[in-house]
Motif scaffolding. Sequence first.
Motif, short mmCIF file in Angstrom:
data_model
loop_
_atom_site.label_atom_id
_atom_site.label_comp_id
_atom_site.label_asym_id
_atom_site.label_seq_id
_atom_site.Cartn_x
_atom_site.Cartn_y
_atom_site.Cartn_z
N ASN A 424 -83.62 3.19 -38.55
CA ASN A 424 -81.93 2.33 -37.87
C ASN A 424 -81.25 4.35 -37.80
O ASN A 424 -81.34 4.80 -36.70
CB ASN A 424 -81.39 2.30 -39.40
CG ASN A 424 -81.33 0.59 -39.03
OD1 ASN A 424 -81.89 0.00 -38.67
ND2 ASN A 424 -81.11 0.29 -39.96
N LEU A 428 -80.93 5.89 -34.11
CA LEU A 428 -79.41 6.72 -33.90
C LEU A 428 -79.55 7.72 -33.64
O LEU A 428 -78.74 7.97 -32.87
CB LEU A 428 -78.63 5.82 -34.88
CG LEU A 428 -77.11 6.92 -35.03
CD1 LEU A 428 -76.29 6.12 -34.14
CD2 LEU A 428 -76.63 6.65 -36.96
N GLU A 491 -71.64 6.32 -31.03
CA GLU A 491 -72.73 5.71 -31.44
C GLU A 491 -73.35 4.94 -32.74
O GLU A 491 -73.58 3.72 -32.68
CB GLU A 491 -73.98 6.72 -31.50
CG GLU A 491 -74.18 7.25 -29.60
CD GLU A 491 -74.64 5.88 -28.43
OE1 GLU A 491 -74.94 5.37 -28.82
OE2 GLU A 491 -74.18 6.14 -27.51
N ALA A 492 -72.30 6.04 -33.28
CA ALA A 492 -71.86 4.99 -34.83
C ALA A 492 -71.61 3.72 -35.43
O ALA A 492 -71.68 3.48 -36.36
CB ALA A 492 -72.85 6.02 -36.40
#
Length: 567
Positions: A424, A428, A491-492
Motif C-alpha cells: 500500500n 501510495l 492521495e492518502a
Amino acid sequence: MTQYQSLYRKWRPKSFEDVVGQNHITRTLKNAIKLKRIAHSYLFSGPRGVGKTTTARILAKALNCQNGPTENPCNRCTCCTRIDGGQSMDVLEIDGASNRGIDEIRELRSKIGFVPTEGKYKIYIIDEVHMLTNEAFNALLKTLEEPPAQVIFIFATTAPHKVPKTILSRCQVFNFRRISIEETVEKLTRITEEEKIEIDAPSLHLIAESATGSMRDAESTLDQVIAYSEEKITSDVVRDILGLIPHEIFRQLIAAIINKDTGTGLKLIDKFVREGVELGQLVEDLLIYTHNLSLLKILGKDNSSSLSYFEKTEWEEVEELAKKSSTTAILKIIEELRGIAERIRFHHYPWVLLELMVVRLAHSGEKGTRLTEDGDIRSESKIDKKDIVAEKRGKLKTPPKKDQESSPAKVKITADDKTPEKDNFEQLWSKVLARIRKEKISLYAFLMAGQNVHIEDGELVIGFPKKFLFHKESLEKKENKKKVEEIFKEEASYGIRLKCVISDNESDEALNLDLYEDKDRIKDNHTATAETLKPEEGNKVNSEEIIHRNNIFKKAHDLFGGEFSEE
Ligand SMILES: [Zn+2]
C-alpha cells in the motif's frame, strides 16, 4: 489482374534442400528413403512456423512422385503438383484442431482400406494432432497398431507432451528446431533479392529477430512491411510496424546506469512512456538483454550463447559495454529487473518503478560495489560461475537461494515477503511521485535523489546521502515542502509532515539498497497510527531477526572491508 500470393506460399520449400534450419531432419529422411526404410508413422514436433507441415508435404511427394520413392521429388509430375496444390487423392491433410472427434477418425479409418489411386502410398498428414479427443486417439491407435502396408501417417504438433505415450511410442519422432536469426536473415535476403524489394540489412535482422525462430512469421511480417512502405524499407519503418524497441536503446539505458548518468537514464524512460511502450514487455525484453550481456561478460564471446542474440552490427558496442561493466553490476541490474517484472503489471504508475531503479542503481555504488570494471576485482572473484551457467540453462526466473549464514558476503534481505501495508505504501508513494512528476518536474528530480522513504512518528521521512545535500535543501524550501505535503494529503486522504534527513550511515545504505526493505516496515509497524497503516499481526518481522541480519552484515563487512556485494 494477378492475385497476390503471400511470400510464405510463394517461397514455401518444395524440396528437402530448401527447408531452412532443419538439416538434422531432412538428412535423416533422405537417407531413409534412399535405404527404403520408411516408417509407418512419423511425428514432427516443434514450434509453429518452422517447417513441420512443409517437410511432411515434401516427404509425401518424395514417396509418391512418379519417379519415386526418391529423395529428390521432381515437382513436375501430376503426383507432385497435385500434392503441392493440395488436390492429391492420396495425400490428405487434416487439421487436428477442427477435426478432433471420433467421427472424423472413424471416417478416416473407413477409407484407409482403399488402395492409393495415383501414387504408391496413402498418406495422412494430421496437423496439431495433440488436439484430438481421447476417443479419437484410441481409434487412431487401433490403426497404428496394425497399419495397412500402403498407409503412412505424418503427425505434426506444437505440443508433443499432450500426445499420448501409446501414440508416441509408435512413431518415429523428429524434433524441429527454432530457426536461427542468421538462417532467417539468409532466406529473407534471398527472397527480397529475387522479388526486387529494397530493404536494408538491419531491417531484415529486426524482422528475423521478432519472428523468434518461425520462418512463417518472418515471411508474413515481411509481407506486412512491404505492403506498408512505398519505397526503400528502413529499420525505422520495421520498428514502427513491429512496435519494437531496438537493442541500441537497451544498451544506452544499461550504459547510463553503469556510468551513473541518471539524467540520460530518466530521459530514456520518459521517452518510453511518451511513446506508449508497454512497460511490462519492455522490462521482460530488457531482462533478456541484460541476461545475455551477463553471459557475454562471464563466459566470453566464444563460449557464450549470446552470440546469436546480439546482431553482428551491434557487437562492437555491446562488447565495450560488457568490458566496462562489472559482473556484480550486471547481476544487480538483473536482480532489480526481476523484482520489477513481478510487480510492474499490477502497478498504477509502472514507470516509477523503472525510474527508481535507475536512480537507485546509479547511487548504490557510492559506498559499496562499483559498477564499472576498474577496482572491482574483489567482488568479481566472489561470483560463482556455476550460478551463471545454471541461469543459462533456463533458470532465469528462479535463482538458487543461498543460505545466508554460510555465505555472509552475499547477504541480501529480500523483500519477497510482501505485506499489504508495504504494498500500500509503495503504491501510495508511487502515486504521489507520479503526480509531482506531472506537476513540477524539478521537484520530482529532487525527490528522486532521496532514499529509504518511510513513515515514522507520523512524519514522511526521506533520507538523502550527503552528496545530495543540494537536493535535500531544495526540497526543504517552503513552497516545495508544501507541494509534497499537499499532494500526499490528496492521495492518502490524511495529512503528514515532510521531514528530510541526511542518511549516510554505511550499513543503513547497504541494507536499504531496496527502497522498501523489511527494516522500514518494522519502523512502520511500530509507529504507524491506526488511520495510516494497518499491519497484519502475522506479517511482522521480529526485531531480533533484524539484529541478527545486521550482525551478519557486520561480519561480512569485517571480512571484506568496504566492499559490499549484493547477489
Ligand atoms: Zn514428381
